[in-house]
Design a protein around this motif. Structure first.
Motif, PDB file in Angstrom:
ATOM      1  N   VAL A 199      40.482  46.074  45.636  1.00 47.96           N
ATOM      2  CA  VAL A 199      39.527  47.179  45.716  1.00 47.96           C
ATOM      3  C   VAL A 199      39.069  47.262  47.173  1.00 47.96           C
ATOM      4  CG1 VAL A 199      37.386  48.135  44.793  1.00 47.96           C
ATOM      5  CG2 VAL A 199      38.776  46.619  43.370  1.00 47.96           C
ATOM      6  N   LEU A 215      31.644  48.510  46.961  1.00 47.98           N
ATOM      7  CA  LEU A 215      32.393  47.632  46.062  1.00 47.98           C
ATOM      8  C   LEU A 215      31.574  47.303  44.823  1.00 47.98           C
ATOM      9  CD1 LEU A 215      34.784  47.430  47.918  1.00 47.98           C
ATOM     10  CD2 LEU A 215      34.680  44.947  47.750  1.00 47.98           C
ATOM     11  N   MET A 267      31.843  49.694  42.056  1.00 45.24           N
ATOM     12  CA  MET A 267      33.086  49.615  41.274  1.00 45.24           C
ATOM     13  C   MET A 267      33.072  48.423  40.331  1.00 45.24           C
ATOM     14  SD  MET A 267      34.526  52.191  42.625  1.00 45.24           S
ATOM     15  CE  MET A 267      36.179  52.196  41.906  1.00 45.24           C
ATOM     16  N   ALA A 295      33.346  45.382  41.630  1.00 42.31           N
ATOM     17  CA  ALA A 295      34.304  44.469  42.259  1.00 42.31           C
ATOM     18  C   ALA A 295      33.601  43.302  42.965  1.00 42.31           C
ATOM     19  CB  ALA A 295      35.158  45.236  43.266  1.00 42.31           C
ATOM     20  N   SER A 325      38.209  42.277  44.806  1.00 46.98           N
ATOM     21  CA  SER A 325      39.118  42.347  43.661  1.00 46.98           C
ATOM     22  C   SER A 325      38.333  42.438  42.368  1.00 46.98           C
ATOM     23  CB  SER A 325      40.018  41.111  43.616  1.00 46.98           C
ATOM     24  OG  SER A 325      39.283  39.984  43.185  1.00 46.98           O
ATOM     25  N   ALA A 368      38.168  48.593  36.873  1.00 53.69           N
ATOM     26  CA  ALA A 368      37.288  49.208  37.874  1.00 53.69           C
ATOM     27  C   ALA A 368      36.398  50.259  37.205  1.00 53.69           C
ATOM     28  CB  ALA A 368      38.117  49.841  38.982  1.00 53.69           C
TER      29      ALA A 368
END
Ligand code: ADP
Ligand code: MG
Length: 324
Positions: A48, A81, A84, A86, A142, A148
């Motif tokens: 990501v 991030l 998301m 992540a 990640s 996600a």
């Protein structure tokens, strides 16, 4: 190449970043110093990536403390991030500086490193050039494959939530620029929120399995919630939460304006099915952060705001009007 002062050169700048910000992640196989970095992505997870630039005069005032610029350029990316769901791992940093000012570079690197360490992020590369002050960070992280969280999953009937206390960072920005009086009671808190925002990294990771859509608030709650709604082809009946400190310091209209249109909050705005309410409440307790229910997703593709039972007409550009 930046103009060197005494013996401090482009290579000294890179050394500062390598010493200060490289971290110690075992998955960095090759970091700063070669032509490119090599990292290992954890098994079963997807990459990501987010990038954001901060330009002096546009995103921060000339003369801003270097530590704040170093912190913010990473924070704004970590926030993307987080939205998301992540987990961040690595970052690159492209720096344009007008001169090789050692004190500035060290303070900037300290600001960057402080936040990077908090979230286990290693700086693995970048570029250093001569030019008007501008900073571009790319963060890589990640998450489990296929999981996600996007902006597009909100469905009618879902509850809407907002983390933290939006509007305060925007007050801080206006205090710094002199648009608002620095004498207000909450000044220190507002300045800290703007200069050293705390991206909701751990919260975003924990929320990911519970939410239907999520976005981080960088341009104001109204604009960013509007983006989530547009991506989800939905609307919302939304309620501005109690703005105690902002209202005390600035009155209700300006408080609402800072909340809706201020930006720079780096809070998370998300939707979740009604059944997730108790899990979300438990997360708020565990993470010691307010996760305020601010409304419901609707089918009609409109975003309607209320504050304490009164309609707030907000056109997105700063004008607002309190209805009866
Ligand atoms: P190249 O010309 O091959 O791009 P550079 O001399 O620009 O190499 O960079 C040397 C090394 O230092 C590279 O690993 C690069 O990623 C790293 N680097 C350069 N500037 C920065 C920076 N601002 N922050 C982190 N790493 C940097
Ligand atoms: Mg280079």
């Amino acid at each position: 190449m930046p103009v060197a002062t005494d013996s401090f050169t482009e290579f000294s700048i890179i050394d500062v970043f390598r010493d200060c910000c490289a971290g110690s992640r075992a998955d960095v196989l090759l970091g700063i110093g070669d032509d490119a970095a090599v990292t290992r992505l954890p098994e079963g997870r997807e990459l990501v990536v987010a990038a954001d630039a901060l330009v002096e005069g546009t995103h921060f005032l000339p003369g801003t403390a270097a530590a704040s610029v170093g912190h913010r350029c990473l924070a704004v990316n970590l926030s993307d991030l987080a939205a998301m769901g992540a987990t961040p791992h690595w970052a690159t940093l492209s720096l344009a500086v007008p001169d090789a000012d050692e004190a500035w570079v060290r303070a900037f690197a300290d600001g960057f490193a402080g936040l990077a360490e908090c979230h286990g992020v290693s700086l693995i590369g970048g570029d250093t050039v001569h030019g008007p002050l501008a900073v571009t960070v790319t963060v890589m992280g990640s998450m489990p494959a296929g999981e996600a969280v996007t902006r597009s999953g909100a469905r009618p009937g879902d509850r809407l939530y907002l983390s933290g206390a939006a509007g305060r960072a925007a007050a801080g920005r206006r205090l710094l620029s002199g648009e608002l009086p620095a004498s207000v009671t909450g000044a220190d808190e507002y300045l800290r929120r703007f200069s050293y925002p705390e991206p909701r990294v751990d919260l975003g990771i924990a929320l990911a399995p519970l939410v239907t859509a999520m976005i981080d608030v960088s341009d104001g709650v109204h604009t960013d919630l509007g983006r989530l709604l547009a991506a989800s082809s939905a609307g919302a009946a939304a309620e501005i939460p109690e703005l105690d400190e902002l209202e005390r310091d600035f009155g209700d209209e300006l408080a609402c304006q800072l909340f809706l249109g201020g930006g720079e909050d780096y809070e998370l705005c998300f939707s979740a099915a009604a059944g997730a309410a108790s899990d979300i409440e438990a997360l708020a307790q565990a993470h010691k952060i307010a996760l305020e229910p601010i409304g419901t997703i609707t089918e009609t593709q409109k975003l309607c705001w209320q504050y304490r039972g009164r309609t707030v007409d907000y056109d997105g550009s700063g004008f607002e009007h309190f209805g009866a």
